[in-house]
Design a protein around this motif. Structure first.
Motif, mmCIF file in Angstrom:
data_model
loop_
_atom_site.group_PDB
_atom_site.id
_atom_site.type_symbol
_atom_site.label_atom_id
_atom_site.label_comp_id
_atom_site.label_asym_id
_atom_site.label_seq_id
_atom_site.Cartn_x
_atom_site.Cartn_y
_atom_site.Cartn_z
ATOM 1 N N GLN A 26 5.683 -7.432 0.305
ATOM 2 C CA GLN A 26 6.608 -7.177 -0.796
ATOM 3 C C GLN A 26 7.264 -8.659 -1.053
ATOM 4 N N SER A 27 7.895 -8.735 -2.056
ATOM 5 C CA SER A 27 8.897 -9.869 -2.430
ATOM 6 C C SER A 27 9.974 -9.143 -2.931
ATOM 7 N N PRO A 28 11.231 -10.136 -3.065
ATOM 8 C CA PRO A 28 12.666 -9.599 -3.249
ATOM 9 C C PRO A 28 12.759 -9.210 -4.806
ATOM 10 N N GLY A 29 11.534 -9.578 -5.734
ATOM 11 C CA GLY A 29 11.361 -9.238 -6.941
ATOM 12 C C GLY A 29 10.694 -7.987 -7.437
ATOM 13 N N ASN A 30 9.947 -7.362 -6.336
ATOM 14 C CA ASN A 30 9.152 -6.276 -6.274
ATOM 15 C C ASN A 30 10.235 -4.988 -5.779
ATOM 16 N N ILE A 46 7.436 -10.713 1.996
ATOM 17 C CA ILE A 46 8.125 -10.167 3.162
ATOM 18 C C ILE A 46 6.940 -8.877 3.596
ATOM 19 N N HIS A 47 6.845 -9.001 4.855
ATOM 20 C CA HIS A 47 6.000 -8.012 5.595
ATOM 21 C C HIS A 47 7.091 -6.880 6.114
ATOM 22 N N ASP A 48 6.924 -5.663 5.761
ATOM 23 C CA ASP A 48 7.931 -5.054 6.212
ATOM 24 C C ASP A 48 7.841 -4.265 7.475
ATOM 25 N N LYS A 72 0.795 -1.253 0.133
ATOM 26 C CA LYS A 72 -0.024 -0.037 -0.120
ATOM 27 C C LYS A 72 0.811 1.379 0.165
ATOM 28 N N GLY A 73 2.127 1.241 0.674
ATOM 29 C CA GLY A 73 2.851 2.333 0.807
ATOM 30 C C GLY A 73 3.089 2.705 -0.601
ATOM 31 N N ASN A 74 3.854 1.885 -1.451
ATOM 32 C CA ASN A 74 4.356 2.342 -2.710
ATOM 33 C C ASN A 74 3.240 2.684 -3.770
#
Length: 334
Positions: free
Chosen positions: A216-220, A208-210, A153-155
């Motif tokens: 997110q995921s490492p590909g994002n 991943i939960h920040d 949601k942030g980005n």
């Protein structure tokens, strides 16, 4: 030889993502909360089959049509993007062919984000000063939406897709001044798409939960907001001071400060920290979002429609962000 900005146009993809739509996806973020904190009401999002080069071509075609410019007059293409069509060939070469620009024109891509437009002005000025080119088409185009996790949601509230086209030439409406540039690669991990390129080619499905409610995921796209804010708060005021010094002007001489349109909260923080009056600090992001390398030319285009640009008016342009990278200059209207 003096380099000038001669013309600017920009392109926005038709698809829109509004705060009302985002608030349905993320109920904890109301419409007014997004607008007040981020400063964005609507962002334009590239279609699934629309890519950064398509938008750059559309922006260039608008530039040619709006300013009566012939592709035959272009003798260099500078294309700034972090979402190229391919690892190779160079996307600028594809753009040259599709726009019908002469084969004798030079063309290159350069990979920069929020500082990219000002870096592009510096490259263009160098090409003109060296006698290498006289009419340079600077294109900035980005589709960060394709890097963002749907539950981030942030980005998703911040970024919009866009492209801008600028003609830099030996004559025009504003002379390009001296530059201040900077780089600090220690901040690379704080704004990054880690997977998908050569070092980490395989994209992981791991989520991943920040800690801020974003997935997110490492590909994002990953952005560490607090670290980016700290970098910006520290480096940008120093950048502005050095730009003024290099160009032999004071803060009072600058009619408009046009900074990278990161988000309203950050911009207002910087404005207050640098003690710049609101009427001299231009913000244009409510209808477009943070458009990365296109944010400065879009804001410049819109500011020229609203503000006085009489002879000898001086405006300061500055970009900063991913890399870390930062850049600034002063343009003087004639």
């Amino acid at each position: 030889m003096i380099a000038y900005i001669k013309a600017i146009s920009y392109y926005l993809p038709p698809n829109k993502l509004t705060n009302a739509e985002l608030s349905v996806l993320f109920p904890e973020w109301g419409i007014e909360k997004i607008a007040n904190k981020i400063g964005v009401d609507t962002r334009h999002i590239a279609a699934d089959n629309e890519f950064a080069s398509d938008m750059a071509i559309a922006a260039a075609q608008k530039l040619f049509a709006e300013h009566n410019i012939s592709p035959a007059d272009i003798n260099f293409i500078l294309y700034c993007t972090q979402s190229p069509d391919y690892f190779l060939p160079t996307t600028a070469c594809i753009i040259q062919d599709k726009l019908g620009i002469p084969v004798k024109a030079g063309a290159l891509d350069f990979n920069l984000g929020c500082s990219g437009y000002v870096y592009g002005l510096a490259l263009a000025k160098g090409l003109i000063a060296a006698g290498i080119a006289t009419n340079i088409l600077l294109l900035t185009s980005e589709t960060y939406s394709k890097f963002i996790h749907p539950k981030d949601k942030g980005n998703r509230t911040i970024f919009g897709d866009a492209a801008a086209a600028t003609l830099i030439s030996t004559n025009g409406f504003a002379a390009i001044g001296h530059f201040e540039l900077g780089t600090d690669g220690k901040g690379a991990e704080n704004l990054i798409v880690k997977q998908g390129a050569i070092r980490h080619p395989e994209k992981s499905a791991d989520t991943i939960h920040d800690g801020y409610g974003n997935e997110q995921s490492p590909g994002n796209l990953h952005m560490d907001g607090p670290e980016i804010f700290a970098f910006t708060s520290t480096e940008v005021p120093v950048l502005i001071t050095e730009i003024l010094k290099k160009n032999g002007v004071s803060k009072a001489d600058i009619g408009q400060f046009i900074l990278h349109q990161a988000n309203r909260y950050m911009l207002e923080h910087l404005r207050k920290k640098m003690d710049i009056a609101p009427e001299n600090f231009y913000i244009y992001m409510a209808d477009v979002g943070n458009t990365v390398s296109s944010s400065v030319p879009i804001a410049l285009y819109e500011a020229m429609k609203e503000k006085q640009t009489g002879p000898q008016a001086k405006w300061l342009l500055a970009g900063f962000g991913v890399g870390y990278s930062w850049a600034g200059t002063v343009i003087a209207f004639i």
